[in-house]
Design an enzyme around this catalytic site. Structure first.
Site, PDB file in Angstrom:
ATOM      1  N   LYS A  22       0.721  -1.083   0.039  1.00  0.00           N
ATOM      2  CA  LYS A  22       0.049  -0.041  -0.091  1.00  0.00           C
ATOM      3  C   LYS A  22       0.852   1.167   0.010  1.00  0.00           C
ATOM      4  O   LYS A  22       0.703   2.143  -0.673  1.00  0.00           O
ATOM      5  CB  LYS A  22      -0.976   0.057   1.070  1.00  0.00           C
ATOM      6  N   ASN A  23       1.876   1.213   0.888  1.00  0.00           N
ATOM      7  CA  ASN A  23       2.786   2.532   1.042  1.00  0.00           C
ATOM      8  C   ASN A  23       3.515   2.719  -0.082  1.00  0.00           C
ATOM      9  O   ASN A  23       4.230   3.772  -0.386  1.00  0.00           O
ATOM     10  CB  ASN A  23       3.430   2.475   2.256  1.00  0.00           C
ATOM     11  N   ARG A  94      -4.486  10.617   3.861  1.00  0.00           N
ATOM     12  CA  ARG A  94      -3.447  11.165   4.252  1.00  0.00           C
ATOM     13  C   ARG A  94      -2.385  11.327   2.997  1.00  0.00           C
ATOM     14  O   ARG A  94      -1.655  12.282   2.771  1.00  0.00           O
ATOM     15  CB  ARG A  94      -2.743  10.958   5.651  1.00  0.00           C
ATOM     16  N   CYS A 118      -5.195   8.127   8.919  1.00  0.00           N
ATOM     17  CA  CYS A 118      -5.250   7.330  10.246  1.00  0.00           C
ATOM     18  C   CYS A 118      -5.097   8.733  11.343  1.00  0.00           C
ATOM     19  O   CYS A 118      -4.010   9.365  11.056  1.00  0.00           O
ATOM     20  CB  CYS A 118      -4.086   6.495  10.625  1.00  0.00           C
ATOM     21  N   ARG A 123       0.688  14.682  12.788  1.00  0.00           N
ATOM     22  CA  ARG A 123       1.169  14.388  11.416  1.00  0.00           C
ATOM     23  C   ARG A 123       1.200  15.856  10.562  1.00  0.00           C
ATOM     24  O   ARG A 123       0.517  16.160   9.664  1.00  0.00           O
ATOM     25  CB  ARG A 123       0.139  13.517  10.666  1.00  0.00           C
ATOM     26  N   PRO A 124       2.084  16.650  11.088  1.00  0.00           N
ATOM     27  CA  PRO A 124       2.236  17.860  10.479  1.00  0.00           C
ATOM     28  C   PRO A 124       3.042  17.613   8.887  1.00  0.00           C
ATOM     29  O   PRO A 124       3.364  16.590   8.459  1.00  0.00           O
ATOM     30  CB  PRO A 124       3.512  18.511  11.328  1.00  0.00           C
ATOM     31  N   ILE A 125       2.944  18.721   8.132  1.00  0.00           N
ATOM     32  CA  ILE A 125       3.682  18.864   6.726  1.00  0.00           C
ATOM     33  C   ILE A 125       4.758  19.515   6.638  1.00  0.00           C
ATOM     34  O   ILE A 125       5.228  20.134   5.522  1.00  0.00           O
ATOM     35  CB  ILE A 125       2.560  18.820   5.829  1.00  0.00           C
ATOM     36  N   ASP A 126       5.268  20.026   7.665  1.00  0.00           N
ATOM     37  CA  ASP A 126       6.205  21.133   7.773  1.00  0.00           C
ATOM     38  C   ASP A 126       7.426  20.746   6.772  1.00  0.00           C
ATOM     39  O   ASP A 126       8.296  21.638   6.381  1.00  0.00           O
ATOM     40  CB  ASP A 126       6.810  21.604   8.900  1.00  0.00           C
ATOM     41  N   LEU A 127       7.869  19.477   7.072  1.00  0.00           N
ATOM     42  CA  LEU A 127       9.028  19.131   6.042  1.00  0.00           C
ATOM     43  C   LEU A 127       9.074  18.981   4.596  1.00  0.00           C
ATOM     44  O   LEU A 127       9.799  19.189   3.759  1.00  0.00           O
ATOM     45  CB  LEU A 127       9.291  17.692   6.532  1.00  0.00           C
ATOM     46  N   ASP A 312       4.425   0.785  12.222  1.00  0.00           N
ATOM     47  CA  ASP A 312       3.135   0.124  11.353  1.00  0.00           C
ATOM     48  C   ASP A 312       2.921  -1.327  12.004  1.00  0.00           C
ATOM     49  O   ASP A 312       1.782  -1.729  11.757  1.00  0.00           O
ATOM     50  CB  ASP A 312       3.109   0.230   9.851  1.00  0.00           C
ATOM     51  N   VAL A 334       7.897   7.021  16.790  1.00  0.00           N
ATOM     52  CA  VAL A 334       7.614   7.671  15.571  1.00  0.00           C
ATOM     53  C   VAL A 334       6.344   8.554  15.426  1.00  0.00           C
ATOM     54  O   VAL A 334       6.526   9.731  15.104  1.00  0.00           O
ATOM     55  CB  VAL A 334       7.637   6.609  14.157  1.00  0.00           C
ATOM     56  N   ARG A 404      -8.578  -0.041   4.326  1.00  0.00           N
ATOM     57  CA  ARG A 404      -7.647   1.093   3.554  1.00  0.00           C
ATOM     58  C   ARG A 404      -6.385   0.133   3.143  1.00  0.00           C
ATOM     59  O   ARG A 404      -5.671   0.679   2.421  1.00  0.00           O
ATOM     60  CB  ARG A 404      -7.463   1.975   4.422  1.00  0.00           C
TER      61      ARG A 404
HETATM   62  C1  UD1 Z   1       4.503   6.714   6.210  1.00  0.00           C
HETATM   63  C2  UD1 Z   1       3.537   5.647   6.127  1.00  0.00           C
HETATM   64  C3  UD1 Z   1       2.968   5.054   7.490  1.00  0.00           C
HETATM   65  C4  UD1 Z   1       3.995   5.080   8.326  1.00  0.00           C
HETATM   66  C5  UD1 Z   1       4.991   6.135   8.309  1.00  0.00           C
HETATM   67  C6  UD1 Z   1       6.004   5.952   9.195  1.00  0.00           C
HETATM   68  C7  UD1 Z   1       2.486   6.168   3.677  1.00  0.00           C
HETATM   69  C8  UD1 Z   1       1.360   6.338   3.002  1.00  0.00           C
HETATM   70  N1  UD1 Z   1       2.445   6.062   5.149  1.00  0.00           N
HETATM   71  O1  UD1 Z   1       3.387   7.981   6.638  1.00  0.00           O
HETATM   72  O2  UD1 Z   1       2.139   4.012   7.058  1.00  0.00           O
HETATM   73  O3  UD1 Z   1       3.509   4.761   9.629  1.00  0.00           O
HETATM   74  O4  UD1 Z   1       5.398   6.514   7.222  1.00  0.00           O
HETATM   75  O5  UD1 Z   1       6.981   4.791   8.923  1.00  0.00           O
HETATM   76  O6  UD1 Z   1       3.553   5.718   3.106  1.00  0.00           O
HETATM   77  N2  UD1 Z   1       6.834  14.352  10.453  1.00  0.00           N
HETATM   78  C9  UD1 Z   1       6.983  15.959  10.640  1.00  0.00           C
HETATM   79  N3  UD1 Z   1       6.970  16.958   9.672  1.00  0.00           N
HETATM   80  C10 UD1 Z   1       6.472  16.433   8.303  1.00  0.00           C
HETATM   81  C11 UD1 Z   1       6.328  14.988   8.272  1.00  0.00           C
HETATM   82  C12 UD1 Z   1       6.448  14.083   9.058  1.00  0.00           C
HETATM   83  O7  UD1 Z   1       7.230  16.305  11.556  1.00  0.00           O
HETATM   84  O8  UD1 Z   1       6.407  17.369   7.604  1.00  0.00           O
HETATM   85  C13 UD1 Z   1       6.797  13.582  11.240  1.00  0.00           C
HETATM   86  C14 UD1 Z   1       5.490  13.011  11.699  1.00  0.00           C
HETATM   87  O9  UD1 Z   1       4.831  13.559  12.582  1.00  0.00           O
HETATM   88  C15 UD1 Z   1       6.024  11.733  12.356  1.00  0.00           C
HETATM   89  C16 UD1 Z   1       7.283  11.384  11.606  1.00  0.00           C
HETATM   90  O10 UD1 Z   1       7.838  12.433  11.067  1.00  0.00           O
HETATM   91  O11 UD1 Z   1       6.229  11.762  13.659  1.00  0.00           O
HETATM   92  C17 UD1 Z   1       7.301  10.129  10.537  1.00  0.00           C
HETATM   93  O12 UD1 Z   1       6.125  10.627   9.641  1.00  0.00           O
HETATM   94  P1  UD1 Z   1       6.235  10.158   8.167  1.00  0.00           P
HETATM   95  O13 UD1 Z   1       7.625   9.654   7.825  1.00  0.00           O
HETATM   96  O14 UD1 Z   1       6.225  11.530   7.201  1.00  0.00           O
HETATM   97  O15 UD1 Z   1       5.098   9.502   7.594  1.00  0.00           O
HETATM   98  P2  UD1 Z   1       3.972   9.351   6.545  1.00  0.00           P
HETATM   99  O16 UD1 Z   1       4.994   9.559   5.253  1.00  0.00           O
HETATM  100  O17 UD1 Z   1       2.872  10.260   6.707  1.00  0.00           O
END
Ligand code: UD1
Length: 424
Positions: A22-23, A94, A118, A123-127, A312, A334, A404
């Protein structure tokens, strides 16, 4: 609304085949926005999230032909008719955010409402934002009608950049990698995510003509190219599904061989199962997990980005640890809110205590069937495992979360002797 009804059927035995990841498939599908050529993706799992991604790509103007009998999707993003993602689709998933990088690179603009999926933390998107901004995008975040926020990225040309990720975010690495593939010049991502899904995506974009090196390591170098062409690709097997079935074998004291999985991708899960006394063998047929009459024992787990223990699989492993001899702890590093399954497992008699990011699992519990709720995707999988060993009947509601991420979960569990059915 569907529910799962599960009864204890003793040890699971036999063979189960893992579906495509899926991912991995979701960003692969998003990557097809990078070209106006024909693309083909095979080994696609039949999942709600894949359906949502098909809808999302169609909304941008892609021609998408799914053949789920054949587990393949043909995609062609000939003309992009809009670069605004519909909020109702993004709310459902997401991972929609991974459309931002390719859309921006292809059209110079992308508007994505902030994603759902989920509820396992802020789950911010700042990065993602930081990375795309470094590549030359102007980013604004504004409110849309229903109170949600929307992120808009615009550029009159992306350029290479050096980007350090504070956390090795999977989604941010994917978005940056896709955008940088069409940027002018060289991009270096430091502290990049190293997950197998990143490698799969880089392999695919490279087949499309990109120049990405280092995927799977913490520094990825992307030399931008002027354009990309269509390509065909087969999705890697789902390591989280594989891990879930490994745990199903362990918790039921069964003997299950999991086929179509890559043992290298589940090393931390295999290592922890061995610490608990399970026999995990990689055979020519697949990975065989069994107890051989042994009584499993406790262990401690700390979730980490790949190649560490996957967050996961944390909920599913917790269910197993609730039943083994001795007490265990799990430290979730995480996501900050990924313990919602504890309340549900405790309804089944697990007696797990939560303290911040740490869970204390006393172990040795005989779980009891109850009415429980799948609060998120992997929490739902954890409850399925609990139901398989609980005394009496377990009813899981909100199983749309499970749908999902698990292709044919009922059929697969039944094939190894599980007593599980879906009731509408
Ligand atoms: C992906 C996987 C999800 C898995 C996760 C971690 C998909 C579709 N989903 O989610 O199943 O649980 O990796 O292995 O591939 N973070 C920030 N800022 C950002 C982005 C992330 O601080 O801009 C933090 C998140 O809050 C979290 C950590 O980074 O604590 C890891 O998140 P991330 O690796 O981005 O997870 P996803 O890509 O959302």
């Amino acid at each position: 609304m569907s529910k799962f009804i599960i009864d204890n059927a003793g040890s699971l035995t036999g063979f189960v085949e893992v579906s495509g990841s899926k991912n991995a498939v979701l960003p692969l599908m998003a990557a097809t926005l990078l070209t106006d050529d024909d693309c083909l993706i095979t080994e696609v799992p039949n999942l709600m999230d894949v359906e949502v991604m098909c809808g999302l790509l169609r909304s941008f103007g892609s021609n998408v032909r799914c053949d789920m009998e054949d587990h393949s999707i043909e995609l062609k993003a000939g003309d992009i008719i809009t670069n605004e993602a519909p909020a109702e689709l993004v709310k459902k998933m997401r991972a929609s955010i991974v459309a931002m990088g390719p859309l921006l690179a292809r059209t110079g603009q992308a508007r994505i409402p902030l994603p759902g999926g989920c509820a396992i933390g802020d789950r911010p998107i700042d990065l993602h934002v930081k990375g795309l901004h470094a590549l030359g995008a102007d980013i604004t975040i504004y409110r849309i009608e229903d109170g949600h926020e929307c992120v808009e990225a615009t550029t009159d040309g992306l350029h290479g950049a050096e980007i350090y990720l504070d956390t090795p975010s999977v989604g941010a690495t994917e978005n940056i990698m896709m955008a940088a593939a069409l940027a002018d010049g060289v991009t270096v991502i430091e502290n990049a995510a190293q997950e197998p899904e990143i490698v799969d995506l880089a392999n695919y974009i490279n087949k499309m003509g990109a120049r990405i090196k280092g995927a799977g390591m913490d520094i990825i170098k992307i030399e931008g190219v002027k354009s990309l062409h269509g390509a065909a690709h087969s999705v890697i097997p789902d390591r989280i599904e594989a891990g879930t079935f490994m745990l199903a074998a362990a918790i039921t004291g069964g003997d299950v061989t999991i086929t179509n999985m890559l043992p290298d991708h589940v090393k931390p899960v295999a290592a922890k199962l061995r610490e608990c006394g399970c026999i995990v063998e990689n055979t020519l047929e697949g990975t065989r997990v069994r107890l051989n009459g042994r009584s499993p024992i406790a262990t401690d787990i700390k979730t980490l980005p790949y190649p560490g223990f996957p967050t996961d699989i944390q909920p599913q492993f917790m269910t197993f640890l609730a039943t083994v001899r001795g007490s265990s702890t799990i430290l979730e590093t995480v996501f900050e809110n990924r313990f919602m399954h504890i309340e549900q497992l405790n309804k089944m008699g697990a007696k797990i205590r939560e303290d911040g990011r740490r869970a204390y699992i006393p172990g040795g519990m005989t779980l009891k069937g109850n009415e429980v709720t799948a609060t998120d995707l992997r929490a739902g999988a954890a409850l399925v495992l609990a139901g398989l060993v609980a005394e009496g009947e377990t009813t899981i509601s909100d199983v749309y979360h499970i749908d999902r991420g698990y292709d044919s979960i009922i059929e697969k569990f039944r094939a190894v002797g599980g007593k599980i059915e879906r009731r509408e």
